[in-house]
Scaffold this motif. Structure first.
Motif, PDB file in Angstrom:
ATOM      1  N   GLU A   1       0.994  -1.386   0.534  1.00  0.00           N
ATOM      2  CA  GLU A   1       0.099   0.368  -0.500  1.00  0.00           C
ATOM      3  C   GLU A   1       0.942   1.095   0.011  1.00  0.00           C
ATOM      4  O   GLU A   1       0.571   2.195  -0.450  1.00  0.00           O
ATOM      5  CB  GLU A   1      -1.146   0.324   1.163  1.00  0.00           C
ATOM      6  CG  GLU A   1      -2.201  -0.949   1.341  1.00  0.00           C
ATOM      7  CD  GLU A   1      -3.070  -0.843  -0.076  1.00  0.00           C
ATOM      8  OE1 GLU A   1      -3.411   0.591  -0.302  1.00  0.00           O
ATOM      9  OE2 GLU A   1      -3.696  -1.274  -0.382  1.00  0.00           O
ATOM     10  N   ASP A   2       2.112   1.178   1.026  1.00  0.00           N
ATOM     11  CA  ASP A   2       2.748   2.425   0.985  1.00  0.00           C
ATOM     12  C   ASP A   2       3.911   2.699  -0.082  1.00  0.00           C
ATOM     13  O   ASP A   2       4.665   2.922  -0.481  1.00  0.00           O
ATOM     14  CB  ASP A   2       3.474   2.908   2.478  1.00  0.00           C
ATOM     15  CG  ASP A   2       4.392   1.687   2.850  1.00  0.00           C
ATOM     16  OD1 ASP A   2       4.620   0.295   1.924  1.00  0.00           O
ATOM     17  OD2 ASP A   2       4.644   1.530   4.091  1.00  0.00           O
ATOM     18  N   GLY A   3       4.181   1.429  -1.173  1.00  0.00           N
ATOM     19  CA  GLY A   3       5.257   1.322  -2.282  1.00  0.00           C
ATOM     20  C   GLY A   3       6.183   0.866  -1.743  1.00  0.00           C
ATOM     21  O   GLY A   3       7.603   0.605  -2.456  1.00  0.00           O
ATOM     22  N   ILE A   4       6.416   0.544  -0.537  1.00  0.00           N
ATOM     23  CA  ILE A   4       7.779  -0.030   0.068  1.00  0.00           C
ATOM     24  C   ILE A   4       7.587  -1.185   0.251  1.00  0.00           C
ATOM     25  O   ILE A   4       7.065  -1.872   1.050  1.00  0.00           O
ATOM     26  CB  ILE A   4       8.157   0.978   0.862  1.00  0.00           C
ATOM     27  CG1 ILE A   4       8.308   2.234   0.880  1.00  0.00           C
ATOM     28  CG2 ILE A   4       9.676   0.677   1.795  1.00  0.00           C
ATOM     29  CD1 ILE A   4       8.249   3.255   2.282  1.00  0.00           C
ATOM     30  N   SER A   5       8.961  -1.877  -0.083  1.00  0.00           N
ATOM     31  CA  SER A   5       8.432  -2.845  -0.228  1.00  0.00           C
ATOM     32  C   SER A   5      10.396  -3.742   0.996  1.00  0.00           C
ATOM     33  O   SER A   5      10.714  -2.884   1.557  1.00  0.00           O
ATOM     34  CB  SER A   5       8.990  -3.998  -0.670  1.00  0.00           C
ATOM     35  OG  SER A   5       8.194  -3.584  -2.374  1.00  0.00           O
ATOM     36  N   PRO A   6       9.877  -4.782   1.521  1.00  0.00           N
ATOM     37  CA  PRO A   6      10.102  -5.057   2.268  1.00  0.00           C
ATOM     38  C   PRO A   6      12.061  -5.747   1.666  1.00  0.00           C
ATOM     39  O   PRO A   6      12.294  -6.043   0.290  1.00  0.00           O
ATOM     40  CB  PRO A   6      10.177  -7.249   3.155  1.00  0.00           C
ATOM     41  CG  PRO A   6       8.983  -7.248   1.428  1.00  0.00           C
ATOM     42  CD  PRO A   6       8.200  -6.261   0.932  1.00  0.00           C
ATOM     43  N   ARG A   7      12.923  -5.198   2.253  1.00  0.00           N
ATOM     44  CA  ARG A   7      13.745  -5.749   2.080  1.00  0.00           C
ATOM     45  C   ARG A   7      15.351  -6.595   2.277  1.00  0.00           C
ATOM     46  O   ARG A   7      15.191  -6.125   3.816  1.00  0.00           O
ATOM     47  CB  ARG A   7      15.347  -3.848   1.972  1.00  0.00           C
ATOM     48  CG  ARG A   7      16.409  -4.037   1.363  1.00  0.00           C
ATOM     49  CD  ARG A   7      16.672  -2.402   1.186  1.00  0.00           C
ATOM     50  NE  ARG A   7      18.006  -2.542   1.422  1.00  0.00           N
ATOM     51  CZ  ARG A   7      18.918  -1.072   2.408  1.00  0.00           C
ATOM     52  NH1 ARG A   7      18.247  -1.174   3.535  1.00  0.00           N
ATOM     53  NH2 ARG A   7      19.917  -1.423   2.500  1.00  0.00           N
ATOM     54  N   VAL A   8      16.625  -7.473   2.305  1.00  0.00           N
ATOM     55  CA  VAL A   8      17.320  -8.003   2.915  1.00  0.00           C
ATOM     56  C   VAL A   8      18.669  -7.912   2.318  1.00  0.00           C
ATOM     57  O   VAL A   8      18.988  -7.498   0.727  1.00  0.00           O
ATOM     58  CB  VAL A   8      16.383  -9.420   2.919  1.00  0.00           C
ATOM     59  CG1 VAL A   8      15.709  -9.623   3.195  1.00  0.00           C
ATOM     60  CG2 VAL A   8      16.758 -10.405   1.091  1.00  0.00           C
ATOM     61  N   ILE A   9      19.291  -8.359   3.370  1.00  0.00           N
ATOM     62  CA  ILE A   9      20.789  -8.125   3.193  1.00  0.00           C
ATOM     63  C   ILE A   9      20.692  -9.454   1.662  1.00  0.00           C
ATOM     64  O   ILE A   9      20.880 -10.709   2.428  1.00  0.00           O
ATOM     65  CB  ILE A   9      21.990  -8.153   3.837  1.00  0.00           C
ATOM     66  CG1 ILE A   9      21.682  -6.602   5.002  1.00  0.00           C
ATOM     67  CG2 ILE A   9      22.839  -8.931   4.117  1.00  0.00           C
ATOM     68  CD1 ILE A   9      22.538  -6.622   5.926  1.00  0.00           C
ATOM     69  N   PRO A  10      21.623  -9.430   1.030  1.00  0.00           N
ATOM     70  CA  PRO A  10      21.911 -10.252   0.477  1.00  0.00           C
ATOM     71  C   PRO A  10      22.863 -11.545   0.922  1.00  0.00           C
ATOM     72  O   PRO A  10      23.327 -11.769   2.125  1.00  0.00           O
ATOM     73  CB  PRO A  10      23.225 -10.083  -1.258  1.00  0.00           C
ATOM     74  CG  PRO A  10      23.029  -8.365  -1.357  1.00  0.00           C
ATOM     75  CD  PRO A  10      22.116  -8.022   0.607  1.00  0.00           C
ATOM     76  N   GLY A  11      22.549 -13.520   0.496  1.00  0.00           N
ATOM     77  CA  GLY A  11      22.230 -13.829   1.430  1.00  0.00           C
ATOM     78  C   GLY A  11      21.698 -14.322   2.847  1.00  0.00           C
ATOM     79  O   GLY A  11      22.120 -15.461   3.045  1.00  0.00           O
ATOM     80  N   GLU A  12      20.846 -13.660   2.776  1.00  0.00           N
ATOM     81  CA  GLU A  12      19.959 -13.537   4.156  1.00  0.00           C
ATOM     82  C   GLU A  12      18.896 -15.105   4.065  1.00  0.00           C
ATOM     83  O   GLU A  12      18.276 -15.491   2.136  1.00  0.00           O
ATOM     84  CB  GLU A  12      19.174 -13.045   4.042  1.00  0.00           C
ATOM     85  CG  GLU A  12      18.112 -12.797   5.441  1.00  0.00           C
ATOM     86  CD  GLU A  12      18.861 -12.326   6.983  1.00  0.00           C
ATOM     87  OE1 GLU A  12      19.115 -13.270   7.500  1.00  0.00           O
ATOM     88  OE2 GLU A  12      19.726 -11.790   6.805  1.00  0.00           O
ATOM     89  N   LYS A  13      19.036 -15.478   4.871  1.00  0.00           N
ATOM     90  CA  LYS A  13      18.384 -17.125   3.910  1.00  0.00           C
ATOM     91  C   LYS A  13      16.363 -16.796   4.094  1.00  0.00           C
ATOM     92  O   LYS A  13      16.356 -15.691   5.086  1.00  0.00           O
ATOM     93  CB  LYS A  13      18.541 -18.110   5.667  1.00  0.00           C
ATOM     94  CG  LYS A  13      17.367 -19.735   5.326  1.00  0.00           C
ATOM     95  CD  LYS A  13      17.847 -19.899   6.549  1.00  0.00           C
ATOM     96  CE  LYS A  13      17.051 -21.646   6.091  1.00  0.00           C
ATOM     97  NZ  LYS A  13      17.413 -22.590   7.257  1.00  0.00           N
ATOM     98  N   GLY A  14      16.020 -17.751   2.586  1.00  0.00           N
ATOM     99  CA  GLY A  14      15.223 -17.252   2.668  1.00  0.00           C
ATOM    100  C   GLY A  14      14.568 -15.668   1.714  1.00  0.00           C
ATOM    101  O   GLY A  14      13.673 -15.315   1.131  1.00  0.00           O
ATOM    102  N   GLY A  15      15.512 -14.952   1.764  1.00  0.00           N
ATOM    103  CA  GLY A  15      15.723 -14.063   0.718  1.00  0.00           C
ATOM    104  C   GLY A  15      16.361 -13.508  -0.435  1.00  0.00           C
ATOM    105  O   GLY A  15      16.258 -12.899  -0.978  1.00  0.00           O
TER     106      GLY A  15
END
Length: 577
Positions: free
Chosen positions: A409-423
């Protein structure tokens, strides 16, 4: 006694003008005076006329003065170029070596002091700048021990012998001029300062300090005036906090390296001026498309092309707002003081991560390189906001991918650091779907464009505009950005004394433009006067585009490479009323 005084030193670049100014002003800062400096220098390493002007006051100041009380000259060119600034009864302290002459029509008292001869007697002609400093200090009747302390700090790393020689040079300069003048000049005796501790720095140093406080641990940059001091500041200090500075082969490498570091989870930045900003344009688009945070500092100077690389201008606004192909979310903020350079840099890093987009911190040469007093910084105000950066991820389904660009809704998506399990996710600069896979679907294209652009809808930074608005219906509403505000306020004091009602708005959020905050101030004013150091009125255009008020909009532009003076703005304003 007087509450403020203006002092200038000039000569050929490489003669020690900068170090003379630095020691002189540092000593004044130790006494608790408020200072505001302006550097005029050539775009070459050595040679060409240069001068540094310092305004000294017992009260806060944020502008250079119209006139000059004391001029220290290493050559006749300095006198010829700057003597017209001297107020009647001003003083010229010049090296006797070149047989100085006061130009016809200038009411000034000349003291010819053998700067070079005294320095030669002590074994080093370069010490003539310390002879000049000692002479200046003595004329003001200020305590020599404070000056000597500043001198020791400047030369202490070179050993006690060098310190002693420079102390002796300043002492001889002081003795010579006091004998010539018959003691300190009573008309130049400053009232005592408040003695309170103050910082004394350039805007670039404040930006560097703000970056460290924000948690920045990588700066990638290529040297360019007037941004290089940010890199030089961080080269000395960032390694102490586990960070590093990398001088890249060009501006494109600098910005892409900063983008890559941010993608890897490290707060990183780059800094440049107009020509470098042009080279960064494509990569800024990459950061927008991949929704990768990055902080870019743009220190404006005279353009276009190489232009006037060491002179004042504010002509990059359009480049910062519109300079990327395509359409991306982007934030452009403009500090207007040394303190704001520090706090805004911290906020820029928070905004970049919160909204996952490029943030440009816009300064100008005067704010970047003009050394100024500022109050002690409040580190308790610092808050670190990393936005939707997360490590708490559910396991992926077989062959599944993390929705790095998930529609929200706010246009901002979740973000992860590369290599994060499940990311696990895909990253590309072409249009993509929620997991990053390339997509040319018209439906997906519109959905992703809308998602990215709505991230910054209604965005307001801290104090998006700063309003000094004592009048409900002012005759003139002054509007400015960057370093001009203090000059406007000095002109306003003269106008108010004559019964002209004035308000002042400093625009600190350039993009997205804070139209709803600005509009009420414009509506109440009879005339809206936009003051800018450019030829085309780029800030005025933003106001007309987003707010309107074209019939009452007045443009005051200066683009000769020099800052506005209070008297110039006063005279322009009188013509408008």
């Amino acid at each position: 006694m007087i509450s403020q005084l203006s002092w200038k030193i000039g000569g050929q670049q490489g003669e020690g003008v900068e170090s003379t100014d630095r020691i002189f002003s540092t000593a004044l800062n130790r006494l608790g005076y408020y200072l505001y400096g302006y550097r005029h220098f050539s775009s070459r390493i050595k040679g060409g006329h240069t001068n540094n002007k310092i305004r000294i006051s017992t009260a806060p100041i944020r502008a250079i003065s119209d006139d000059l009380d004391i001029l220290v000259a290493f050559d006749q060119e300095t006198i010829d170029l700057n003597a017209q600034e001297l107020r009647p009864g001003g003083v010229i302290v010049a090296d006797a070596k070149f047989a100085p002459v006061v130009p016809e029509g200038i009411d000034a008292r000349l003291f010819a002091v053998p700067f070079t001869a005294i320095a030669d007697e002590l074994g080093a002609s370069l010490m003539k700048n310390m002879v000049a400093s000692g002479a200046s200090w003595a004329l003001l009747g200020l305590p020599l021990d404070v000056f000597n302390k500043a001198l020791e700090e400047e030369f202490g790393r070179k050993g006690p012998a060098v310190v002693e020689k420079n102390v002796e040079a300043s002492r001889r300069g002081a003795e010579f001029i006091l004998e010539q003048a018959g003691g300190p000049l009573t008309e130049f005796q400053l009232e005592p300062a408040d003695g309170k501790q103050k910082l004394f720095m350039i805007g670039n140093d404040a930006i560097g300090l703000g970056a460290i406080a924000a948690g920045c641990r990588l700066m990638a940059a290529y040297p360019i005036t007037p941004a290089s001091e940010i890199m030089e500041y961080l080269i000395k200090r960032l390694p102490k906090f586990g960070g590093t500075v990398i001088q890249t082969e060009d501006e494109i490498a600098a910005v892409t390296m900063a983008i890559g570091a941010n993608y890897g989870g490290v707060r990183a930045m780059t800094a440049s001026a107009g020509p470098g900003l042009s080279l960064k344009a494509e990569a800024i688009g990459l950061a927008g498309m991949t929704e990768t945070p990055v902080v870019i500092v743009n220190t404006q100077r005279g353009g276009p092309s190489t232009g006037l690389p060491t002179k004042q201008e504010q002509s990059d606004l359009n480049a910062m707002v519109y300079g990327t192909h395509g359409e991306i979310p982007k934030i452009v903020m403009a500090p207007s003081s040394i303190e704001e350079c520090f706090y805004d840099t911290i906020e820029a890093f928070n905004l970049a991560e919160k909204y996952q987009c490029p943030v440009i911190v816009m300064t100008d040469l005067q704010l970047s390189l003009g050394k100024q007093s500022c109050e002690l910084l409040d580190f308790d105000r610092i808050v670190i906001d990393r936005g939707k950066l997360t490590s708490d991820l559910p396991p992926l389904e077989p062959h599944g991918q993390f929705k790095r660009y998930e529609w929200t809704e706010d246009g901002i998506s979740p973000r992860v650091i590369p290599g994060e399990k499940g990311g696990l996710h895909h990253v590309t600069g072409v249009e993509h779907d929620e997991v990053g896979r390339p997509s040319e679907s018209a439906v997906n294209r519109k959905k992703m464009m809308d998602k990215r652009l709505r991230k910054i809808e209604g965005l307001q930074i801290t104090n998006a505009i700063h309003a000094d608005a004592p009048h409900e219906e002012p005759d003139l509403l002054f509007v400015s950005m960057g370093s001009i505000g203090g000059t406007i306020d000095e002109a306003r004091r003269r106008l108010e004394a004559e019964g002209i009602k004035t308000n002042h708005v400093t625009v600190r959020q350039i993009h997205p433009f804070p139209a709803e905050l600005f509009k009420p101030h414009a509506e109440r004013a009879r005339q809206v006067v936009v003051i800018e150091n450019n030829a085309t009125g780029q800030l005025a255009d933003q106001i007309q585009l987003h707010v309107g008020c074209g019939e009452k909009l007045r443009r005051v532009n200066k683009y000769d490479g020099t800052p506005f003076l209070p008297s110039e703005l006063y005279n322009h304003s009188k013509e408008l009323v």
